[in-house]
Design an enzyme around this catalytic site. Structure first.
Site, PDB file in Angstrom:
ATOM      1  N   HIS A  54      36.494  49.499  44.209  1.00 21.27           N
ATOM      2  CA  HIS A  54      35.824  48.674  43.242  1.00 21.27           C
ATOM      3  C   HIS A  54      36.915  47.561  42.732  1.00 21.27           C
ATOM      4  O   HIS A  54      37.920  47.783  42.447  1.00 21.27           O
ATOM      5  CB  HIS A  54      35.369  49.445  42.186  1.00 21.27           C
ATOM      6  CG  HIS A  54      34.277  48.985  41.131  1.00 21.27           C
ATOM      7  ND1 HIS A  54      34.561  48.070  40.410  1.00 21.27           N
ATOM      8  CD2 HIS A  54      33.017  48.758  41.346  1.00 21.27           C
ATOM      9  CE1 HIS A  54      33.619  47.590  39.531  1.00 21.27           C
ATOM     10  NE2 HIS A  54      32.431  48.065  40.302  1.00 21.27           N
ATOM     11  N   ASP A  93      27.451  53.645  44.095  1.00 17.14           N
ATOM     12  CA  ASP A  93      26.987  53.753  45.249  1.00 17.14           C
ATOM     13  C   ASP A  93      26.866  54.595  46.462  1.00 17.14           C
ATOM     14  O   ASP A  93      25.999  54.744  47.398  1.00 17.14           O
ATOM     15  CB  ASP A  93      27.028  52.263  46.100  1.00 17.14           C
ATOM     16  CG  ASP A  93      26.559  50.917  45.086  1.00 17.14           C
ATOM     17  OD1 ASP A  93      25.369  51.325  44.519  1.00 17.14           O
ATOM     18  OD2 ASP A  93      27.255  50.021  44.978  1.00 17.14           O
TER      19      ASP A  93
HETATM   20  N1  CMC Z   1      37.102  50.697  52.885  1.00 14.06           N
HETATM   21  C1  CMC Z   1      38.026  50.260  53.357  1.00 14.06           C
HETATM   22  N2  CMC Z   1      39.148  49.554  52.844  1.00 14.06           N
HETATM   23  C2  CMC Z   1      38.841  49.033  51.502  1.00 14.06           C
HETATM   24  C3  CMC Z   1      37.669  49.279  51.021  1.00 14.06           C
HETATM   25  C4  CMC Z   1      36.803  50.163  51.583  1.00 14.06           C
HETATM   26  N3  CMC Z   1      35.503  50.414  50.998  1.00 14.06           N
HETATM   27  N4  CMC Z   1      37.752  48.527  49.820  1.00 14.06           N
HETATM   28  C5  CMC Z   1      38.910  47.910  49.665  1.00 14.06           C
HETATM   29  N5  CMC Z   1      39.780  48.079  50.704  1.00 14.06           N
HETATM   30  C6  CMC Z   1      41.079  47.749  51.122  1.00 14.06           C
HETATM   31  C7  CMC Z   1      41.132  46.341  51.275  1.00 14.06           C
HETATM   32  O1  CMC Z   1      40.977  46.063  52.774  1.00 14.06           O
HETATM   33  C8  CMC Z   1      42.397  45.901  50.862  1.00 14.06           C
HETATM   34  O2  CMC Z   1      43.315  46.422  51.723  1.00 14.06           O
HETATM   35  P1  CMC Z   1      44.981  45.792  52.041  1.00 14.06           P
HETATM   36  O3  CMC Z   1      45.470  45.450  50.709  1.00 14.06           O
HETATM   37  O4  CMC Z   1      45.470  46.403  52.933  1.00 14.06           O
HETATM   38  O5  CMC Z   1      44.142  44.426  52.399  1.00 14.06           O
HETATM   39  C9  CMC Z   1      42.536  46.715  49.682  1.00 14.06           C
HETATM   40  O6  CMC Z   1      41.793  48.011  49.602  1.00 14.06           O
HETATM   41  C10 CMC Z   1      42.138  45.971  48.542  1.00 14.06           C
HETATM   42  O7  CMC Z   1      40.702  45.801  48.484  1.00 14.06           O
HETATM   43  P2  CMC Z   1      40.073  43.936  48.218  1.00 14.06           P
HETATM   44  O8  CMC Z   1      38.993  43.774  49.091  1.00 14.06           O
HETATM   45  O9  CMC Z   1      41.282  43.134  47.947  1.00 14.06           O
HETATM   46  O10 CMC Z   1      39.471  44.573  46.877  1.00 14.06           O
HETATM   47  P3  CMC Z   1      38.271  43.912  46.040  1.00 14.06           P
HETATM   48  O11 CMC Z   1      38.508  43.999  44.396  1.00 14.06           O
HETATM   49  O12 CMC Z   1      38.437  42.251  46.367  1.00 14.06           O
HETATM   50  O13 CMC Z   1      37.059  44.333  46.565  1.00 14.06           O
HETATM   51  C11 CMC Z   1      34.987  45.704  46.939  1.00 14.06           C
HETATM   52  C12 CMC Z   1      36.072  45.374  45.900  1.00 14.06           C
HETATM   53  C13 CMC Z   1      34.042  46.649  45.988  1.00 14.06           C
HETATM   54  C14 CMC Z   1      34.274  44.401  47.305  1.00 14.06           C
HETATM   55  C15 CMC Z   1      35.563  46.364  48.066  1.00 14.06           C
HETATM   56  O14 CMC Z   1      36.208  47.590  47.607  1.00 14.06           O
HETATM   57  C16 CMC Z   1      34.496  46.928  49.132  1.00 14.06           C
HETATM   58  O15 CMC Z   1      34.174  45.994  49.829  1.00 14.06           O
HETATM   59  N6  CMC Z   1      33.877  48.204  49.038  1.00 14.06           N
HETATM   60  C17 CMC Z   1      32.848  48.470  49.830  1.00 14.06           C
HETATM   61  C18 CMC Z   1      31.444  47.908  49.379  1.00 14.06           C
HETATM   62  C19 CMC Z   1      30.915  48.672  47.968  1.00 14.06           C
HETATM   63  O16 CMC Z   1      31.117  49.891  47.911  1.00 14.06           O
HETATM   64  N7  CMC Z   1      30.759  47.817  47.077  1.00 14.06           N
HETATM   65  C20 CMC Z   1      29.866  48.462  45.729  1.00 14.06           C
HETATM   66  C21 CMC Z   1      30.699  48.016  44.510  1.00 14.06           C
HETATM   67  S1  CMC Z   1      30.250  49.073  43.153  1.00 14.06           S
HETATM   68  C22 CMC Z   1      28.731  48.631  42.992  1.00 14.06           C
HETATM   69  C23 CMC Z   1      28.794  47.253  41.859  1.00 14.06           C
HETATM   70  O17 CMC Z   1      29.180  47.473  41.038  1.00 14.06           O
HETATM   71  O18 CMC Z   1      28.252  46.187  42.470  1.00 14.06           O
END
Ligand code: CMC
Length: 436
Positions: free
Chosen positions: A313, A371
């Site tokens: 998140h 989720d």
């Molecule tokens: N699985 C594997 N790796 C992950 C995941 C995941 N679910 N989430 C983040 N990472 C890794 C990402 O690859 C990155 O790694 P590195 O630093 O080595 O490049 C690191 O963790 C930081 O991630 P980020 O993408 O920079 O984080 P963000 O804040 O931009 O993204 C997120 C947040 C929710 C989009 C992401 O965690 C994600 O895609 N999660 C899966 C989708 C999901 O469950 N979304 C629901 C969010 S809760 C409902 C809502 O409030 O809408």
């Protein structure tokens, strides 16, 4: 917003004079630097794609402490709201700032209940869609379409219009979501039944039929009500910011909420519950719990593009408090329906256990989000996977509308207009067609 007793100074290494900027304190949470005069004083913009360090507004509705894993609606912890209040009390809290007393609760419930029916003509609009259309496509259209049906509540600058539009949206969303579902399976629409509560009425509109009485199961009703409470608001996430930006042009509330629905659809946001359940089903098809290790290797492989959906998140760097409550609800629903041995639930628990111990997830502070379990609960209730995000939209509508109304009431509100760092071609001349 209080002015802090210190200022921020921005200095430049090229000899350009530095500037001082005021700092504001919220009631809790990080202080913010006011950069509004930055462009006027320096000719420069700030650059913050994804809004990693930008507060886009001041708000008194929802507070998240991502490190603690804390979520407060108007100061009240989500754990207390989810266990001591129902969804309509939560709606009252988000919209008006306070939980209702007994009398106000009765009045508010009756107000919402008396707006549950939709204009009879809406069904003909709905019938224009293909039956296999994605429900989020249908809902984006239907909700935007409300502005064509309720002309008397489309002026965003009129407080009475905003109030009635808010009530209409909260009341009619369950009816519209259920109509979209019934249409997709070819069953007759069920009119709302106003002696049922909000969640019970929705269950009946979804799963009842005109040929027999529908008996609401109180465990499923409570589970759904809890899903609604947990999804009701989440401060300035992508869809809420979309609603605010869209509404900032002065467009009508139905159009602004339709924009929020469109944004919510994406798999990185509200679409994650659908994506999470699809992921669990795919692993199950590959061989289930035995294949968890193999799947995790793909998740950790930077080149695979595979994510553990329902994990991670932008704000929570700890367990999402909604995920804990959702896991509890998941246990209750599966027990009630005799599905304690549900293979997807077992698989989800196995994935969670491994991820919580794995250095990849621990070092990145990736925890289950809301989720992760909500899809399992919804599937057990009988909600089809492609409607999960529609349920999220139904619940989030109150948050969107509360945030939109807060923005319109803010004396500092202006149309949202981000700036850019331009990296394209400089001015160049158009050549005649035979010279290009
Ligand atoms: N699985 C594997 N790796 C992950 C995941 C995941 N679910 N989430 C983040 N990472 C890794 C990402 O690859 C990155 O790694 P590195 O630093 O080595 O490049 C690191 O963790 C930081 O991630 P980020 O993408 O920079 O984080 P963000 O804040 O931009 O993204 C997120 C947040 C929710 C989009 C992401 O965690 C994600 O895609 N999660 C899966 C989708 C999901 O469950 N979304 C629901 C969010 S809760 C409902 C809502 O409030 O809408």
């Amino acid at each position: 917003m209080k002015i802090a007793d210190y200022k921020a100074t921005l200095s430049f290494s090229n000899g350009q004079p530095g500037i001082e900027m005021p700092v504001y304190k919220g009631s809790i949470g990080p202080d913010v630097i006011d950069i509004r005069k930055l462009y006027g004083q320096t000719g420069m913009f700030t650059y913050d794609p994804g809004f990693l360090s930008t507060a886009s507004c001041q708000s008194a509705i929802t507070y998240i402490d991502g490190d603690k894993g804390e979520l407060l609606y108007r100061g009240h912890p989500i754990e207390q709201l989810a266990t001591q209040c129902d969804f309509l009390e939560t709606c009252h809290l988000l919209l008006y700032g306070e939980l209702p007393n007994a009398q106000k609760k009765t009045e508010f419930t009756s107000l919402v209940t008396n707006h549950t029916m939709v204009h009879e003509q809406m069904q003909f609009f709905l019938r224009g869609f293909r039956r296999d259309a994605h429900p989020m496509a249908v809902l984006t259209g239907l909700i935007g379409g409300l502005s064509a049906f309720y002309h008397d509540s489309t002026d965003i600058n009129n407080a009475a219009h905003r109030e009635i539009a808010a009530i209409r949206l909260i009341a009619k969303l369950p009816t519209l979501v259920a109509m979209a579902f019934k249409y997709s399976i070819g069953q007759p629409f069920m009119y709302p039944k106003n002696d049922l509560n909000y969640a019970g009425n929705f269950l009946r509109m979804m799963f009842g039929n005109p040929c027999e009485e529908y008996k609401v199961n109180p465990v499923l009703e409570r589970a759904l009500d809890r899903i609604f409470i947990l999804h009701a608001d989440h401060e300035q996430n992508a869809s809420t910011s979309t609603v605010r930006l869209c509404g900032s042009s002065g467009t009508n509330p139905f159009a602004a909420i339709a924009a929020g629905v469109a944004c919510l659809w994406g798999p990185a946001h509200g679409g994650a519950n659908e994506a999470c359940l699809n992921m669990l089903e795919d692993i199950q098809k590959m061989g289930g719990v035995a294949k968890v290790g193999e799947f995790m290797s793909q998740v950790k492989d930077k080149n695979s593009n595979v994510k553990l959906m329902g994990f991670g998140h932008r704000v929570y760097k700890n367990y999402d408090p909604r995920a804990k409550l959702m896991q509890e609800t998941c246990n209750e629903v599966l027990l009630e329906l005799g599905l304690e041995n549900d293979p997807l639930f077992k698989l989800a628990k196995a994935l969670e256990k491994i991820a919580l111990e794995d250095d990849y997830f621990v070092s990145r502070k990736l925890y289950p989000n809301v989720d992760f379990y909500s899809g399992i609960v919804q599937r057990a209730i009988g909600i089809p996977v492609n409607l999960f995000t529609g349920i999220f939209a139904l619940a989030r509508t109150v948050g969107w509308i509360a945030q939109l109304n807060e923005m319109i009431g803010d004396p500092e509100y202006k149309i949202g207009r981000p700036r850019q760092l331009f990296t394209g071609a400089e001015r160049r001349e158009v050549l005649a067609l035979n010279k290009r």
